[in-house]
Design a protein around this motif. Sequence first.
Motif: not given
Length: 104
Positions: A59-75
Motif C-alpha cells: 500500500d503506497e499511502a501507508t507503506d504496509r504489506i497488504v494481503v487479499q484473499i480472493l474468491n473464484a470470481n476474483g473478488e
Amino acid sequence: MEIGGAIRQSANPPEAASAPPPPVATASARAEVVSRRLVEALASKAAENTRSGSKIRMDEATDRIVVQILNANGEVIKQIPPEELLRAIAKSREVTGLIFDQQT
C-alpha cells in the motif's frame, strides 16, 4: 580429485548477478528497500500460482504489506490489514504532517 572420471556441469548456467543495490543511508531506509523487494518477490510468486486465490501488494499511502484473499470470481473476500485501518493510518499521517507543518 574427480570421481567417476568426469566433472558434471549444470545444464543451466547460473543466472547473471544483478547489479548491487544502491547504498542506503539509514537502517529504516534499508529495511524499507528489503521489505519492498520481499513484497515484489511474493507478489510475483503469487501471480505464478493462479489457483492460490491471493494477492499481495504494498500500500503506497501507508507503506504496509497488504494481503487479499480472493474468491473464484476474483473478488476480495478478506484483506489483511483491512481497508479501514489503512485509511486511518494514512489519515493520521496526514494530520501529523499538518501539525508539524504549522509548528515550523
